[in-house]
Design a protein around this motif. Structure first.
Motif, mmCIF file in Angstrom:
data_model
loop_
_atom_site.group_PDB
_atom_site.id
_atom_site.type_symbol
_atom_site.label_atom_id
_atom_site.label_comp_id
_atom_site.label_asym_id
_atom_site.label_seq_id
_atom_site.Cartn_x
_atom_site.Cartn_y
_atom_site.Cartn_z
ATOM 1 N N UNK A 282 1.249 -1.361 0.169
ATOM 2 C CA UNK A 282 0.252 -0.154 0.242
ATOM 3 C C UNK A 282 0.816 1.517 0.517
ATOM 4 N N UNK A 283 1.968 1.372 0.795
ATOM 5 C CA UNK A 283 2.117 2.643 0.664
ATOM 6 C C UNK A 283 3.786 2.678 -0.552
ATOM 7 N N UNK A 284 4.124 1.838 -0.625
ATOM 8 C CA UNK A 284 5.105 1.736 -2.111
ATOM 9 C C UNK A 284 4.048 2.084 -3.395
ATOM 10 N N UNK A 285 2.360 2.141 -3.416
ATOM 11 C CA UNK A 285 1.317 2.185 -4.244
ATOM 12 C C UNK A 285 1.534 3.768 -3.989
ATOM 13 N N UNK A 286 1.349 4.375 -3.048
ATOM 14 C CA UNK A 286 1.528 5.321 -2.750
ATOM 15 C C UNK A 286 2.911 6.812 -2.695
ATOM 16 N N UNK A 287 4.081 5.612 -2.713
ATOM 17 C CA UNK A 287 4.572 7.014 -3.381
ATOM 18 C C UNK A 287 4.773 6.422 -4.913
ATOM 19 N N UNK A 288 5.224 5.621 -5.364
ATOM 20 C CA UNK A 288 5.602 5.341 -6.637
ATOM 21 C C UNK A 288 3.748 5.945 -7.638
ATOM 22 N N UNK A 289 2.903 6.553 -6.925
ATOM 23 C CA UNK A 289 2.457 7.280 -7.989
ATOM 24 C C UNK A 289 2.924 9.294 -8.064
ATOM 25 N N UNK A 290 4.381 8.891 -7.063
ATOM 26 C CA UNK A 290 5.082 10.700 -7.285
ATOM 27 C C UNK A 290 6.451 10.641 -7.225
ATOM 28 N N UNK A 291 6.862 9.359 -7.985
ATOM 29 C CA UNK A 291 7.825 9.137 -8.393
ATOM 30 C C UNK A 291 8.181 9.492 -9.442
ATOM 31 N N UNK A 292 7.610 9.853 -10.637
ATOM 32 C CA UNK A 292 7.203 10.868 -11.608
ATOM 33 C C UNK A 292 7.850 12.072 -11.570
ATOM 34 N N UNK A 293 7.588 12.532 -10.273
ATOM 35 C CA UNK A 293 7.716 13.940 -9.478
ATOM 36 C C UNK A 293 8.940 14.598 -8.696
ATOM 37 N N UNK A 294 9.688 13.128 -8.378
ATOM 38 C CA UNK A 294 10.533 13.057 -7.190
ATOM 39 C C UNK A 294 10.694 12.614 -6.158
ATOM 40 N N UNK A 295 9.806 12.186 -6.225
ATOM 41 C CA UNK A 295 9.881 12.106 -4.925
ATOM 42 C C UNK A 295 11.093 11.158 -4.312
ATOM 43 N N UNK A 296 11.546 11.279 -3.213
ATOM 44 C CA UNK A 296 12.602 9.415 -3.413
ATOM 45 C C UNK A 296 11.365 8.274 -1.900
ATOM 46 N N UNK A 297 11.132 9.305 -0.739
ATOM 47 C CA UNK A 297 10.638 8.037 0.301
ATOM 48 C C UNK A 297 9.588 9.559 1.161
ATOM 49 N N UNK A 298 8.417 9.005 1.562
ATOM 50 C CA UNK A 298 7.574 10.105 2.987
ATOM 51 C C UNK A 298 7.053 8.906 3.445
ATOM 52 N N UNK A 299 7.034 9.395 5.063
ATOM 53 C CA UNK A 299 6.463 8.151 6.171
ATOM 54 C C UNK A 299 4.781 7.777 5.458
ATOM 55 N N UNK A 300 4.844 6.617 6.355
ATOM 56 C CA UNK A 300 3.604 6.242 7.184
ATOM 57 C C UNK A 300 3.301 7.293 8.170
#
Lengths: 284, 809
Positions: free
Chosen positions: B773-791
């Motif tokens: 679930x967490x990777x799905x959220x983070x993956x959505x923003x990968x194209x915009x430069x997100x590396x990691x954000x906390x749950x």
């Protein structure tokens, strides 16, 4: 989660209610569905020495639609609103909003009167009633009084109702035009992160009138007259909606809580209002 | 004979043995409201006890005045630490080798801590009594941040320092600071650092796995009843490990173990919350001894969320190194573990950070090093494993996030990066860099099946289009494809590795066959909703050839059940399930001798066939297990004792290593932070499958708790140590409304060392689900430069991520 001891009353008529209120003053509270008051008592945040249950008092459970006026008794539940076909036809925004309150089990017990009278800024009905320009009917030792919903709320849990008065009904003109009740919440049963009620009347291609109210974005519901005014006379285009949102943001005063910080709430309030206006306009 | 016209297939079907989706036998009572939970227990003269709790997170208790409380009608006693101290019961041991105050001993260390225990005729009087107890506090500086705690002059626990104020050793070695609990290391430090320092590519990330809570629907509670005539103490409670509780109660109370009977009745969910011992148990026992009457204690929801064992609260700092082609070469993980005021983890003694050293995951990582520092703060005690084997959720989240971060560093597809690093089928049994020996696995097959089923390439193409549309202003919604591949380590465990407070972590099963061919089996485990009465009967049905419907499974009563270490960490099937099979085989071995005698052939000339022994080569000559059971009790057989019973204590040779491949497809509203899970695919490999329907139910439940944790469920504190999420309004417990449709799938890779090849499944979906679930959220923003954000990825935090990436214009 055990309340302090209290006296429980279940009078059969309003005279009985009023006499208990008169006797005990602010040490007595009336209870409709109990969904706000009982948890507060269990947490021992509300100290109620004398609890008056309104379940057996007659004459407060009717929904009347006559001519241009709708009158809803204080003991009408949210489920009754959802289930009432004539009401849904006359004022579909009531059903749309009621379906977004809590969950079915709560809606079987939760009443319109309790929802509007308690003054909880999280409740959905107060903002909705302001949008509908409803009138609240209060009965007290001096007889019946009416207060406009838009004048009723003073602060969180503080309203124009006196301690010796009981809110018995709400009434409103039959709404015209398009409607929308838009609510963002974290999960079923939650209060709104932001909610918007919108009613828009269309005349040809322009907005003839608009009424907008917001929920859980201040310590009271917020009727934003300016937001409605920003739409009147326009074709409800992007600029007009932007102006309405800007006006609304000037009227709300959200606080930070577990739903998020102020900047987030303001942003979401804008998005939610925009969606409410767009949907109401599409139905106008 | 009637049996002769029944086909072999029909005979198999009649058994309802392994592999069959037998309906749960428990559900008749649960769906009719006929369960018997602790709070349903009502005894004559039963009293009710409840706690005065601290409103402060850190304070000196100056005085406690119980005078007014004693005047409240119905209040019989108010216990404080001063009353317990002469008995030595004002502190109690935790399962992690630490000790915990039963009642505030001069100070309080977290909000909601137990200060006094009011005993009254009913719970209403107890509540009024609590209001009337006057406690004077002197507030002390509050430490809710473990990093600040480690640098603070404030000594949280006086027992951590000597008279000179110097830190003394803790249960797991030297302390680095007076608020430090332990350091635990696994792997090779220097070689790992050398590999990482010399690597072509290194990805670093720090992640906080927030504090949450198992939040079972039924809160914790007990009824203690001391019979002063016969000296016997009976303790009913919400215990995930009733035998361990009996031993602990005996050790701390001095009551001989044979005089203690612990009973776990129906339990409404545990998820790790009901493994440990709580002050309520001790106080109820003491109150029953003092009053001579049964005493009940039941938490309310706020008590449960605010004070009984939390989960997670791990600050994890990682470095992962790889070649330019993406072959992982090394992994380093440092954890700062916030345990609150007392270390009340329920980990095996040698593992103060549980099995966090499974953090190399499903990957062939040659070199790794893990270090964990446990820290005290002014928060509730605990650190239990919430629907996972000890700290495995944290470990899997860590590695599955590090893989994603490495994929970003390498500009590589994260599915492909996983594929090229998986441990290969032929490498099993595989010894990981941090020491564990993985029993079996076929990761590539599972991964390929998962990706093919969801049309992974199609999803990525759709996602790329969505990004383009977003940039062109055509949509305000982004799409995330969440991947996770997990390996669990469950079934604790081999006694050589695993004990809790010195109790070896074997488990047990005792079977009695009745003369007419039905049976009762008792186990050392205890179901909290897992369906043991259904599935263990199925194991036995297949092993001993009697229908599952004719087998009663009983657990939870220490006077009748064989000793066992209970149910948590997905250990019931791997350990007690194995004991069940082994005890069944003992039954079968004796049955074989009886059958041979009855058929007048040599023991070796009969063989087992579904529900009977047949003479080899002459299948028309047989004795059913039912026939054999009757003979065992009613026929004199030379050289064989009457009766047909067996017991097995099973010490597993190894853990089991279930695994799975999950994919989540999620749409995210960038403007409101809301999420919509469009698809969730879960492939689980738990080895041999006993009951596919029960497995599916377990997967649905585990995924739902994973969704909760990933998307909003947390125990949050403010700077003063006040709990901000003490009710279900703010503590996210998903309902049917918030839960998406789950697609379940499986492969079967049996455990080679388990008698029936089963690995356990209850916790896999939680362990694998959270990172998915967490990777799905983070993956959505990968194209915009997100590396990691906390749950947790609740609305405002997702909105904040979008805002910080400049997506709000």
């Amino acid at each position: 989660m055990i309340p302090a001891a209290f006296e429980y009353y279940r009078p059969k008529d309003m005279a009985g209610v009023l006499s208990i209120l008169e006797e005990h003053g602010d040490d007595a509270r009336v209870m409709a569905g109990g969904h706000s008051l009982i948890p507060m008592m269990k947490l021992r945040m509300a100290d109620v020495g004398h609890l008056i249950d309104l379940q057996d008092v007659e004459g407060m459970s009717e929904i009347d639609i006559s001519g241009n006026t709708i009158r809803i008794g204080a003991m009408v539940t949210q489920h009754d609103i959802i289930d009432h076909h004539a009401l849904s036809a006359a004022a579909p925004i009531l059903r749309e909003a009621a379906l977004q309150i809590a969950d079915p089990q709560v809606r079987y017990m939760g009443t319109v009167g309790g929802n509007v009278a308690n003054g909880d800024p999280g409740n959905d009905m107060p903002g909705l009633m302001q949008c509908l320009d409803a009138t609240f009917h209060l009965t007290g030792p001096d007889g019946e009084h009416t207060v406009a919903a838009r004048d009723f709320y003073e602060a969180a849990y503080m309203t124009a109702r006196e301690d010796d008065q009981v809110l018995t009904a709400v009434s409103m003109p039959k709404p015209a035009g398009g409607h929308a009740y838009e609510k963002q919440k974290r999960k079923i049963g939650d209060y709104a992160t932001a909610a918007a009620a919108a009613l828009i009347v269309k005349d040809g291609f322009t907005c003839a009138s608009a009424s907008i109210a917001m929920t859980n974005l201040s310590d009271t519901p917020v009727y934003s007259e300016a937001a409605g005014a920003a739409l009147v006379g326009t074709s409800v285009d992007d600029a007009a909606v932007g102006a309405a949102v800007a006006a609304m943001l000037g009227d709300i005063d959200p606080t930070e809580d577990n739903r998020g910080p102020i900047a987030f709430k303001k942003h979401v309030a804008g998005v939610i209002l925009r969606r409410a206006i767009e949907r109401a306009w599409s139905r106008a | 004979m009637k049996d002769e016209v029944t086909s072999r297939e029909e005979r198999i079907e009649n058994l309802k043995g392994m592999g069959c989706s037998r309906k749960r036998v428990e559900d008749a009572r649960f769906t009719q409201g006929k369960g018997n939970y602790v709070d349903d227990i009502k005894l004559d003269g039963m009293l009710f006890g409840d706690f005065v709790r601290s409103p402060y997170a850190h304070a000196k208790v100056v005085s406690i005045n119980t005078e007014e409380a004693m005047k409240v009608p119905g209040v019989l006693a108010v216990l404080t630490a001063a009353d317990l101290a002469p008995l030595g019961l004002h502190w109690m041991p935790t399962l992690a080798g630490d000790k915990q105050m039963v009642l505030a001993d001069g100070k309080v260390l977290f909000q909601g801590q137990e200060v006094a225990f009011v005993v009254a005729e009913d719970r209403y009087a107890a509540a009024d009594g609590i209001e009337a107890v006057e406690v004077e506090y002197e507030e002390l500086e509050v430490l809710v941040d473990p990093f600040k705690s480690m640098g603070s002059d404030v000594v949280l626990r006086e027992d951590t320092v000597d008279d000179a104020g110097k830190p003394v050793d803790g249960a797991h070695g030297p302390r680095k600071h007076h608020n430090h609990i332990f350091t635990w290391e696994a792997g090779d430090k220097d070689p790992t650092f050398e590999v990482i320092d010399a690597a072509e590519v290194v990805a670093e990330e720090t992640m906080y796995y927030h504090r949450t809570h198992p939040c079972p629907l039924e809160t914790c509670g007990c009824v203690a009843s001391m019979d002063k005539v016969n000296g016997k103490l009976t303790l009913w409670g919400t215990f995930q490990a009733p035998h361990a509780i009996r031993t602990v109660v005996s050790l701390i109370s001095g009551i001989e173990e044979h005089n203690i009977r612990v009973i776990s009745p129906d339990i409404g969910g545990g998820f790790g919350n009901k493994v440990g011992a709580y002050p309520g148990y001790v106080c109820s026992v003491v109150a029953s001894i003092v009053t001579g009457k049964p005493v009940k204690w039941i938490e309310d929801r706020m008590d449960n969320l605010m004070t009984t064992a939390f989960a997670r609260d791990y600050w994890m700092k990682g470095r992962i190194s790889a070649t330019k082609e993406g072959k992982i070469t090394g992994l380093h993980c440092h954890v700062t573990a916030d345990h609150g005021g007392f270390d009340a983890c329920a980990d095996p003694t040698k593992f103060p950070a549980g099995f966090m050293n499974i953090c190399t995951g499903s990957y062939d990582i040659p070199t790794a090093f893990l270090e964990v520092d446990g820290v005290y703060t002014n928060k509730a005690p605990g650190g239990v494993s919430y629907r996972c084997s000890f700290r495995v959720t944290e470990a899997v989240y860590f590695i599955e996030r590090m893989i994603e971060v490495l994929a970003i560093e390498l500009s590589m597809d994260a599915a492909e990066l996983r594929r090229i690093n998986f441990i290969k089928k032929e490498q099993f049994p595989y010894t990981a860099a941090l020491g564990w020996e993985y029993d079996s696995g076929d990761y590539h097959t599972a991964w390929d099946k998962a990706l093919k089923t969801v049309d992974y390439a199609g999803l990525r193409a759709e996602q790329a289009q969505r990004v383009e549309d977003f940039k062109a202003g055509k949509t305000r919604s982004l799409m995330g494809v969440g991947l996770s591949f997990f390996t669990e380590i469950v079934g604790a465990g081999p006694v050589k590795n695993c004990d809790i407070l010195g109790l070896g972590m074997f488990d047990s099963c005792e079977i009695r066959i009745h003369p007419t061919g039905s049976a009762i089996a008792r186990l050392g485990t205890i179901s909290q909703g897992q369906g043991h009465a259904t599935t263990f009967a199925q194991i036995l049905a297949s092993e001993i050839g009697l229908p599952a419907d004719s087998i009663t499974i009983e657990e939870g009563d220490t006077d009748t059940a064989p000793y066992g270490l209970g149910t948590y960490g997905s250990r019931s099937t791997p350990v007690a399930g194995a004991a069940t099979a082994m005890a069944g085989r003992k039954i079968r071995a004796k049955a074989q001798m009886i059958a041979a005698y009855l058929l007048e052939v040599h023991d070796d000339d009969v063989e087992f066939d579904v529900d009977r022994f047949v003479v080899k080569g002459a299948p028309e000559r047989f004795k059913t297990m039912k026939d054999i059971a009757f003979a065992a009790y009613n026929q004199a057989i030379p050289g064989i004792e009457p009766g047909l019973e067996a017991v097995s204590y099973y010490d597993p040779p190894n853990m089991t290593y279930p695994f799975g491949a999950y994919v989540c497809v999620m749409d995210i509203d960038v403007d409101t932070g809301t999420t919509d899970i469009r698809r969730f695919y879960a492939l689980d490999d738990c080895g041999t499958r006993i009951n596919p329907m029960v497995i599916e139910g377990q997967v649905h439940g585990g995924l739902t708790e994973a969704l909760a944790v990933a998307l909003g469920q947390e125990i949050a504190y403010d700077d003063m140590g006040n709990v901000k999420t003490g009710t279900l309004m703010d503590f996210f417990l998903p309902t049917a409304w918030e839960v998406p449709n789950y697609e379940t799938d499986h492969t079967v890779t049996p455990s080679p060392h388990h008698p029936i090849g089963a690995k356990g499944v209850g916790e896999s979906p939680h362990v694998g689900g959270v990172p998915c679930f967490s990777n799905a959220v983070q993956d959505a923003f990968r194209a915009f430069g997100l590396r990691h954000t906390n749950m947790p990825h609740d609305h405002w935090r997702i909105w904040k991520t979008a805002n910080e990436l400049g997506l709000h214009g």
